[in-house]
Motif scaffolding. Sequence first.
Motif, PDB file in Angstrom:
ATOM      1  N   PRO A 174      38.634  48.969  31.557  1.00  0.00           N
ATOM      2  CA  PRO A 174      38.030  47.657  31.824  1.00  0.00           C
ATOM      3  C   PRO A 174      38.231  46.621  30.730  1.00  0.00           C
ATOM      4  CG  PRO A 174      36.459  49.427  32.225  1.00  0.00           C
ATOM      5  CD  PRO A 174      37.694  50.070  31.697  1.00  0.00           C
ATOM      6  N   ARG A 175      38.343  47.041  29.483  1.00  0.00           N
ATOM      7  CA  ARG A 175      38.469  46.039  28.432  1.00  0.00           C
ATOM      8  C   ARG A 175      39.916  45.739  28.046  1.00  0.00           C
ATOM      9  NH1 ARG A 175      33.617  44.582  26.608  1.00  0.00           N
ATOM     10  NH2 ARG A 175      31.936  45.992  27.157  1.00  0.00           N
ATOM     11  N   GLU A 177      43.693  44.115  28.304  1.00  0.00           N
ATOM     12  CA  GLU A 177      44.157  42.772  28.660  1.00  0.00           C
ATOM     13  C   GLU A 177      45.680  42.694  28.561  1.00  0.00           C
ATOM     14  OE1 GLU A 177      42.220  39.580  26.693  1.00  0.00           O
ATOM     15  OE2 GLU A 177      40.228  40.420  27.088  1.00  0.00           O
ATOM     16  N   GLN A 234      46.182  40.178  39.703  1.00  0.00           N
ATOM     17  CA  GLN A 234      44.781  40.281  40.080  1.00  0.00           C
ATOM     18  C   GLN A 234      44.534  41.512  40.946  1.00  0.00           C
ATOM     19  OE1 GLN A 234      43.834  36.369  41.622  1.00  0.00           O
ATOM     20  NE2 GLN A 234      42.125  36.208  40.201  1.00  0.00           N
ATOM     21  N   GLY A 238      44.140  44.585  38.722  1.00  0.00           N
ATOM     22  CA  GLY A 238      42.683  44.520  38.796  1.00  0.00           C
ATOM     23  C   GLY A 238      42.049  43.585  37.780  1.00  0.00           C
ATOM     24  N   PHE A 239      42.805  42.557  37.364  1.00  0.00           N
ATOM     25  CA  PHE A 239      42.199  41.568  36.469  1.00  0.00           C
ATOM     26  C   PHE A 239      41.381  40.587  37.303  1.00  0.00           C
ATOM     27  CE2 PHE A 239      46.027  42.413  33.689  1.00  0.00           C
ATOM     28  CZ  PHE A 239      45.302  43.077  32.712  1.00  0.00           C
ATOM     29  N   ASP A 240      40.142  40.353  36.875  1.00  0.00           N
ATOM     30  CA  ASP A 240      39.318  39.376  37.590  1.00  0.00           C
ATOM     31  C   ASP A 240      39.801  37.960  37.322  1.00  0.00           C
ATOM     32  OD1 ASP A 240      37.546  41.311  38.606  1.00  0.00           O
ATOM     33  OD2 ASP A 240      36.702  41.512  36.602  1.00  0.00           O
ATOM     34  N   HIS A 241      40.325  37.771  36.133  1.00  0.00           N
ATOM     35  CA  HIS A 241      40.745  36.421  35.752  1.00  0.00           C
ATOM     36  C   HIS A 241      42.204  36.445  35.320  1.00  0.00           C
ATOM     37  CE1 HIS A 241      36.498  35.478  35.714  1.00  0.00           C
ATOM     38  NE2 HIS A 241      36.305  36.518  34.931  1.00  0.00           N
ATOM     39  N   THR A 262      42.577  39.243  32.232  1.00  0.00           N
ATOM     40  CA  THR A 262      41.419  39.887  31.605  1.00  0.00           C
ATOM     41  C   THR A 262      40.358  40.123  32.674  1.00  0.00           C
ATOM     42  OG1 THR A 262      39.634  39.575  29.957  1.00  0.00           O
ATOM     43  CG2 THR A 262      40.526  37.587  30.924  1.00  0.00           C
ATOM     44  N   ARG A 263      39.405  41.008  32.354  1.00  0.00           N
ATOM     45  CA  ARG A 263      38.284  41.217  33.289  1.00  0.00           C
ATOM     46  C   ARG A 263      37.010  40.570  32.766  1.00  0.00           C
ATOM     47  NH1 ARG A 263      41.438  45.710  32.975  1.00  0.00           N
ATOM     48  NH2 ARG A 263      42.402  46.384  34.922  1.00  0.00           N
ATOM     49  N   HIS A 264      37.135  39.826  31.688  1.00  0.00           N
ATOM     50  CA  HIS A 264      35.937  39.237  31.066  1.00  0.00           C
ATOM     51  C   HIS A 264      36.084  37.742  30.898  1.00  0.00           C
ATOM     52  CE1 HIS A 264      34.121  43.087  30.232  1.00  0.00           C
ATOM     53  NE2 HIS A 264      35.366  43.499  30.138  1.00  0.00           N
TER      54      HIS A 264
END
Length: 373
Positions: A174-175, A177, A234, A238-241, A262-264
């Motif tokens: 998840p973290r 990038e 995306q 699976g990157f949200d942004h 990134t996901r954050h």
Amino acid sequence: MGRTAMVSDSDTSKWDCPPHTKAKHDMLGRYLDGWFPILSSWNGRVVFLDGFAGRGRYNDGAEGSPLVALRHLLDHRYFPQMRHREFVFYFVEANRDNAESLLKEVEAFKTERAPWPAKVRVHVVNEKFDVTANSILDTLREQKRNLAPTFAFVDPFGYSGLPMDLLAALLSYPRSELFVNFMVGHVQRFITRDGQENAMRSLFGMDVRDVLNGFSEEADRVEHLRAVYGRQLQERVGFDHVQSFAMLNSTGNIGYYLFHGTRHRAGVKLMKDAMWKIDPGGGFTFSDRLAGQDVLFTPEPDLRPLRAEILRHFSGRQGVPVSEIEWHAILYTPYRETHVRPVLRPLEQDGVIAVRRPAGKRQFADGVTINFP
Ligand SMILES: C[S@@+](CC[C@H](N)C(=O)[O-])C[C@H]1O[C@@H](n2cnc3c(N)ncnc32)[C@H](O)[C@@H]1O
């Protein structure tokens, strides 16, 4: 393919450092200044993976991306607080001559910075990016471990050797990038050529037919390819942004896109800050689009597209906190939060918006809310 025929990747003609490359390094360094402390405060181990690492230094003496990354860690004002964490750098370079040059540069840097901090581990790997990434993944699977949070910088000369599926496997944590240079000029030239089907399928993670689906010859092919690549980052990785920045050269043509995934949302903010601090010039600018309009990253940007977007998006809403408008600008427009107040001020003066200021609150401080027409 995807590279200029007959010119080797170690040929000195490829190692001039144009201003936009310096700007790219500047952006990378500024981003890592924010990323290293955030990530190392959460994790014992952090990985920086430079998948197409280069020779280490350019013809004019400028440092390549590996040294930029190392220097930004060691010179960081919070490095003394971070040094008990483990930082692992993988510099992957397929060309032997380039890898040797890079190793020398890294060794010289380590000597210059002796005693080298024990927990900063550097690996120069003379291998292809995909081979290296697969072997890292195999080792982790054997050991039933997850990869530590990884920042992958993927900066090829062409479009081969960076499979979408591999990025997805490598960056599933998840973290993790990605900062990738999407060489759209080459892609758009070669996408319909015979013999390129496999390279394109690997790059996009889908068949060429599907990449070009919905594209009409009158439309802007470069823009279409940008949108498809971004959507794949995306959906597949699976990157949200996912943001993209076009490098516009002096003729107004797009040289390449830099994509950040990134996901954050804090990562988006950090990358925006880095991007807007870049000094344009030397015959290039970075740009992004909003509602079909180009937004140039210049010191005095045109704020009209942002004004229109804020009025459209918040139309009819009452009591909107300023911070919500700022996050909207960061996440869904090319702008940063510092551009929002210069838009709100004239809107208030012209009576377009109504501003509710609790007693003692000034300007657009926390607690101030906006009513939109
Ligand atoms: C654009 S340069 C990298 C520049 C470097 N990232 C920098 O900013 O200083 C691309 C490099 O990738 C290397 N390369 C080409 N194909 C590769 C592959 N499949 N895997 C790893 N490196 C590759 C080339 O030899 C070249 O040195």
